[in-house]
Design a protein around this motif. Structure first.
Motif, PDB file in Angstrom:
ATOM      1  N   TRP B  37       0.622  -1.161  -0.099  1.00 13.71           N
ATOM      2  CA  TRP B  37       0.029  -0.014  -0.088  1.00 13.71           C
ATOM      3  C   TRP B  37       0.865   1.294   0.047  1.00 13.71           C
ATOM      4  O   TRP B  37       0.587   2.229  -0.425  1.00 13.71           O
ATOM      5  N   ILE B  40       1.763   1.684  -3.713  1.00 14.62           N
ATOM      6  CA  ILE B  40       0.684   2.145  -4.319  1.00 14.62           C
ATOM      7  C   ILE B  40       0.526   3.641  -4.197  1.00 14.62           C
ATOM      8  O   ILE B  40       0.458   4.295  -5.102  1.00 14.62           O
ATOM      9  N   ALA B  41       0.556   3.925  -2.729  1.00 13.14           N
ATOM     10  CA  ALA B  41       0.693   5.581  -2.484  1.00 13.14           C
ATOM     11  C   ALA B  41       1.713   6.293  -3.176  1.00 13.14           C
ATOM     12  O   ALA B  41       1.548   7.459  -3.879  1.00 13.14           O
ATOM     13  N   ALA B  44       0.573   6.479  -6.637  1.00 11.64           N
ATOM     14  CA  ALA B  44      -0.400   7.664  -6.982  1.00 11.64           C
ATOM     15  C   ALA B  44       0.368   8.820  -6.756  1.00 11.64           C
ATOM     16  O   ALA B  44      -0.186   9.834  -7.690  1.00 11.64           O
ATOM     17  N   VAL B 294      -5.126   4.276  -7.473  1.00 12.98           N
ATOM     18  CA  VAL B 294      -5.509   3.458  -6.345  1.00 12.98           C
ATOM     19  C   VAL B 294      -6.801   2.580  -6.737  1.00 12.98           C
ATOM     20  O   VAL B 294      -6.486   1.410  -6.473  1.00 12.98           O
ATOM     21  N   GLU B 297      -5.968  -1.028  -7.976  1.00 12.16           N
ATOM     22  CA  GLU B 297      -5.131  -1.983  -7.123  1.00 12.16           C
ATOM     23  C   GLU B 297      -6.115  -2.280  -5.833  1.00 12.16           C
ATOM     24  O   GLU B 297      -6.152  -3.288  -5.457  1.00 12.16           O
TER      25      GLU B 297
ATOM     26  N   VAL C  14      -7.258   9.141   0.049  1.00 11.16           N
ATOM     27  CA  VAL C  14      -6.188   7.999   0.110  1.00 11.16           C
ATOM     28  C   VAL C  14      -6.052   7.346   1.396  1.00 11.16           C
ATOM     29  O   VAL C  14      -6.070   6.265   1.348  1.00 11.16           O
ATOM     30  N   ALA C  18      -6.699   3.628   1.923  1.00 15.12           N
ATOM     31  CA  ALA C  18      -5.644   2.636   2.311  1.00 15.12           C
ATOM     32  C   ALA C  18      -6.176   1.545   3.568  1.00 15.12           C
ATOM     33  O   ALA C  18      -5.569   0.608   3.639  1.00 15.12           O
TER      34      ALA C  18
END
Lengths: 307, 355, 455
Positions: B37, B40-41, B44, B294, B297, C14, C18
């Motif tokens: 994650w 992924i951030a 992003a 995001v 994913e 976000v 998450a």
């Protein structure tokens, strides 16, 4: 010389295929000024539907010509329905939205259609059943098949038919009026919604025909085949001047010829530096040059100064 | 800048502080779900870079660009060539990143120059062609002289490093353990903040207003004395340089670049981010970038459990469903929010007038 | 003002996304952290169960999706068989679980997926399919100490990075290109045209082929290129035809190779066609139709029919998935088995503990006798040449990696091993070791024969 002639034939047939697909783009663009990015997927679905139905019919014991006729009609009908629903779902609600919005919905639809096709037909390449006996001809050392002749003929007929439709029929007149100014056309009693929908339906029917041609020429099909084809055809349409039917045809043939001759000769001319690995960009380079001098393509009318 | 800070109300200040805390805490919160994650951030944020860069061209100046990924590729390959065993060069990042921005900037001008006269869809196809030309050249420049190593790509690229401090490995600072992706995250956030500030300043500067004028009516813009040629080229150049920086970071983060990463579909995705979020409106573009990078994913994690919940079994395999949902989301958002999720106030007004 | 507010919403989003992710990720975790297998051997009645997670990565969408699915099927079959066997490791009953992931053949997705697998604490990774995704992902696995065995990534670079965790059960492009070059020379071919598809695989293979071919005195009369999405090859084939080569070599995959062979025939290009493992598939023959007749391709290892377990595997695969093996499924199957075998020998499912054992593998797999060299490459790397005959791949010959001496050495070694195996079988006359030994003897005999023939 026989090599040169062969390359011309290669380019011509490839170009006719691009042209057939490009006609679908141009049909829609000419009226709405919209790039129907999902047109390549319509072609793909046309091919796959034709494969499934024709294979099924042949297995059921129906004679090949009849099976082909039914299969092609089915695929054309399905694509017409698809074109109509595409317009209803993805484009009509956005007619007054910012110009790029329908482009994104088109991309979205394209992703959706591809994945649907993958779920239905699977990930494997499929074989297109042979519709007619392939016979080979030789002229001056260059060979070509009857399938290739049919493709070029169909492309020419399709363009002729469309020209007739747009310039000689009432629907065509309504289309041209809508393209000029939908509001005024509406005042003159033209149902803009219906005209635009019919452009989509006709464009998609052509897409299905193109799909069958592509399928029977290369004898394979795959759920991703629409993307590259659509892209090339779009390039062809712009090269010829998007929105112009004859231009789409000319652009397609020109693009096919550039690719064939480029792959065939540029490598030797540049001492192997620009070989066939650059095949895909010859077309773009020519396109950039053409647009530098004729910003609306070869046959395009000068567009107004609105973006 | 100081004036701007002073003008904030306590509430806004509180909001700002909250955002800052959220930004700082994010990689640790995300890490609870796994380092993936955090990664992924990071992507992003990279996409925020790219989307903001493209937004200058598409959103501010109104020039449709479908080959934006080319600049990203140029930045990535520049880093890869100057900091990898391929040529045996290992330049530091503070030398490569500005250089990457500059080279990408030049490419922006090269793309811009022949396309000045083109509009709308003609521009789109030429920029698309440009993107493909760059990719194909990168893919083929391994012979006669091996520059890019062709389709094999370049491997073992140096990570971002300050002296001995490498961003790729886990290390402990002030008693807190930071993993590689987490360190990159902070670096990226810093850079992203800089990019966002630059974008805001640009938008409200003379240049920004000139871009807007060109977007609304090029002839009128010319008539009031704007040098449309230079201003358009500037838009391409500025947009490209952001792409170049993003590309450099991408190469360093991945440690491997190959031409496959710079395909046309990436350009299309970035354009989708800009349009989906709200063209020309910076917060909107940021939202678009975050959502679209995001969402696929998140769907990767969600598709199977959701199906199990609804039907008790997995009916469709997750991979195809994932992209299907993604495509549908694109269509639906644009269908109901034609100006994007967060359109700029003026756009919203225009749209309201039309209907 | 807006400056402050909107990014706030965005970032909160976000964070929220998450966190949703976290929530979902939490459930499988306890399993992963499950009992350390090294614990108390021979526990009383209810045996503890350990779940071993194996990650599998291949493109499941995109142009190579059919191969991706094939790979996954191979892995699935292996996992099911392992579970049916009810293996015990470290005193606990082991349940294997496959985590299939899609990397879309995209290097960026490849690292994201790799990170996901690392987070999920998989015990080992099978894959990825493409070299382009395998290479960047291998760094993540190496950092996490997770063994990775690819059944299809053939780019030499993959094992040249110095990672202890990277293995492959397939000959690399260098080994294969070299053998193909030798084979072309042996066919009495004088001139050859080389086509590649400008992918990491196709270009790598074509380059190695060209090196070997020129070294053997062949003349390369044309270098042409296509791409992995192309359907029309007539332009380049016309050009090749004008150069009149005896053979056309194609570095690329079946989806292009099949139509290419067909268009060669349509253009009246009479040269022989030769390709690597990417075109040695039923798909190639399906797409190329009768035009593939008489052409050649190569596959690493020895043909399935020649191996003891080959035909059985083909049947099992067909029965289970109702589909033919496309290409790499048996290699992927072997990769899973090698992983499980290493766990058994280490008596642990802990990556750190069984990793050294992977390197020491000597496993009699479906595709080959699998042993790794110090880099993690398949030892020996025998390559078999096939000819397409009446819609079937018919075996022509097997060529060793390194010339006659090595072949003889291999043969000697194999004989020795066979003897050992026979001895072993005599010692504990229980299991099916006899069968393996018999197979090994046959192999040894064949290898000797091949070596002699070569001389």
């Amino acid at each position: 010389m026989d090599t040169f002639l062969q390359q011309i034939i290669n380019g011509l047939v490839q170009g006719a295929i691009y042209a057939l697909v490009a006609l679908g783009y141009t049909m829609v663009y000419g009226i709405m000024g919209l790039i129907n990015f999902a047109h390549g997927e319509v072609v793909m679905l046309g091919t796959l539907i034709a494969i499934t139905s024709i294979t099924f019919l042949i297995k059921a014991g129906i004679a090949v010509p009849l099976a082909a006729l039914i299969g092609i009609s089915l695929s054309v009908l399905a694509c017409m329905a698809l074109g109509w629903s595409l317009e209803r779902i993805a484009y009509r609600p956005l007619r007054h939205a910012p110009r790029l919005t329908p482009l994104i919905t088109a991309i979205g639809m394209s992703i959706v259609l591809q994945n649907l096709a993958m779920m239905i037909w699977g990930r494997n390449y499929m074989i297109f059943p042979p519709l007619i006996e392939k016979t080979q001809f030789e002229v001056a050392g260059a060979s070509f098949t009857n399938v290739q002749v049919i493709i070029v003929t169909v492309a020419a007929l399709a363009m002729g038919g469309l020209l007739w439709l747009v310039y000689r029929t009432r629907l065509g007149m309504a289309m041209r009026a809508t393209a000029q100014n939908p509001a005024v056309a509406g005042l003159m009693g033209v149902n803009a919604n219906r005209v635009i929908a019919s452009a989509f339906v006709i464009g998609s029917a052509l897409g299905a025909v193109a799909g069958v041609m592509v399928g029977s020429y290369y004898e394979i099909a795959h759920y991703q085949m629409g993307f590259m084809l659509g892209l090339k055809a779009f390039t062809a349409a712009v090269l010829g001047g998007i929105g112009n039917l004859a231009g789409a045809m000319a652009g397609g043939v020109l693009l096919g010829l550039i690719e064939a001759l480029g792959a065939g000769y540029i490598g030797d001319l540049t001492g192997g530096f620009l070989g066939s690995h650059y095949q895909d960009i010859f077309a773009f380079i020519v396109l950039i040059f053409v647009l530098m001098f004729r910003p609306s393509g070869l046959f395009g009318e000068k567009t107004g100064d609105r973006a | 800048m100081r004036l701007w800070l002073q003008s904030l109300t306590p509430r806004a200040l509180f909001g700002l502080a909250l955002v800052a805390v959220a930004l700082l805490a994010l990689p640790f919160v995300a890490a609870m779900g796994g380092q993936a994650w955090v990664r992924i951030a990071n992507f992003a944020i990279l996409y925020i870079f790219l989307a903001l860069g493209l937004n200058i061209v598409v959103g501010f100046a109104g020039l449709l660009d479908l080959g934006y990924i080319a600049f990203y590729a140029v930045g990535a390959y520049l880093w890869a060539l100057l900091a990898s065993p391929h040529f045996g060069l290992h330049w530091p990042f503070w030398a490569i990143l500005p250089l990457g921005a500059m080279v990408a900037c030049c490419f922006g001008v090269i793309l811009g120059a022949p396309t000045l006269k083109l509009r709308g869809d003609y521009l789109a196809i030429v920029t698309l062609g440009f993107g493909e030309i760059v990719r194909i050249f990168i893919n083929n420049l391994n012979a006669p002289l091996n520059i890019t190593n062709g389709p094999q790509g370049i491997n073992l690229i140096d990570p971002v490093a300050i002296g001995e401090f490498k961003f790729s490995t886990t290390s402990t600072l002030f008693g807190i353990t930071f993993t590689g992706p987490q360190k990159y995250y902070y670096l990226l956030v810093l850079l992203a903040l800089a990019v966002i500030v630059i974008n805001f300043r640009l938008q409200h500067s003379r240049i920004g207003r000139a871009w807007q004028a060109i977007r609304e009516d090029e002839i009128a813009a010319k008539a009031v004395g704007i040098n449309t040629r230079n201003i358009k080229l500037l838009a391409f150049a500025m947009g490209a340089s952001f792409g170049g920086v993003a590309g450099g970071i991408f190469a360093a983060m991945q440690g491997f670049v190959s031409p496959e990463s710079f395909s046309l579909i990436e350009s299309v995705m970035i354009l989708a981010m800009v349009v989906l979020g709200g063209m020309g409106h910076i917060p909107g573009v940021i939202l678009g970038a975050v959502l679209l990078s995001v969402l696929p994913e998140a769907l990767r994690y969600a598709v199977v459990p959701v199906q199990k919940m609804l039907f008790g079994e997995v009916l469709a395999d997750p991979e195809s469903l994932r992209m299907l949902v993604f495509g549908l989301a694109l269509v639906l958002v644009m269908r109901f929010k034609p100006a994007g999720l967060l359109p700029s106030p003026e756009r919203r007004r225009e749209l309201a007038e039309k209907v | 003002m807006q400056f402050a507010r909107f990014p706030g919403i965005t970032l909160a989003l976000v964070a929220a996304i998450a966190m949703i992710g976290c929530g979902k990720k939490e459930e499988p975790k306890p399993q992963a952290a499950a009992p350390a297998p090294a614990a108390a051997p021979a526990a009383p009645a209810p045996k503890p169960e350990v779940t071993v997670k194996l990650g599998h990565v291949a493109p499941m969408t995109g142009p190579q999706a059919h191969l991706g699915k094939d790979n996954e099927n191979g892995a699935k079959l292996a996992v099911e068989e392992l579970n049916a066997q009810g293996i015990e490791i470290g005193g606990a009953k082991v349940k294997f679980e496959l985590m299939g992931e899609d990397d879309q053949a995209d290097p960026k997705q490849g690292t994201i997926v790799a990170q996901k697998l690392v987070d999920a604490k998989v015990n080992g990774v099978i894959g990825h399919l493409n070299s382009g995704t395998t290479i960047p992902a291998s760094k993540l696995y190496s950092d996490a100490g997770i063994p990775q065995i690819s059944g299809s990534a053939t780019n030499p670079k993959y094992t040249l990075q110095g990672f202890k965790t990277a293995f492959r059960v397939m000959a690399n492009d260098v080994q294969q290109g070299k053998v193909l070059g030798e084979f072309a020379t042996k066919q009495g071919v004088k001139t050859v045209a080389v086509i590649d598809d400008r992918t990491a695989y196709g270009q790598g293979l074509a380059d190695e082929f060209q090196k070997a071919a020129t070294a053997a005195g062949l003349k390369v009369v044309a270098n042409e290129y296509t791409n992995d999405k192309a359907t029309d090859f007539k332009a380049i084939l016309t050009k090749i035809k004008s150069k009149k080569p005896d053979m056309v070599f194609y570095g690329g995959m079946d989806a292009q190779g099949g139509p290419l062979a067909k268009q060669m025939k349509e253009l009246g290009l009479k040269a022989k066609f030769l390709g690597g493992d990417g075109v040695c598939t039923p798909e190639f023959m399906k797409l190329g139709g009768p035009a593939t007749e008489g052409h050649y391709c190569s596959l690493p290892g020895v043909p399935l029919e020649k191996l003891a377990k080959g035909p059985a595997f083909q049947e099992k695969f067909k029965a289970k998935f109702n589909a033919d093996i496309q290409l790499y499924a048996p290699y992927v199957y072997d990769a899973v088995m090698v992983m499980a075998d290493a766990m058994k020998r280490a008596n642990s499912v802990d990556s750190a503990k069984f990793l050294p054992e992977v390197g020491k593998t000597a496993y009699d797999g479906v595709t080959a006798k699998i042993e790794f060299d110090e880099k993690g490459d398949l030892k020996g790397g025998a390559i078999s040449i096939y000819q397409y005959k009446e819609g079937k791949l018919s075996y022509v010959e097997t060529l060793g990696g390194g010339g006659v001496t090595e072949a003889v050495k291999d043969a000697a070694q194999a004989t020795g091993e066979a003897a050992k195996a026979v001895a072993g079988a005599a010692a504990d006359a229980a299991k099916d070791a006899t069968k393996a030994a018999a197979g090994a003897v046959k192999e040894a005999a064949e290898a000797t024969k091949a070596a002699v023939e070569k001389k």
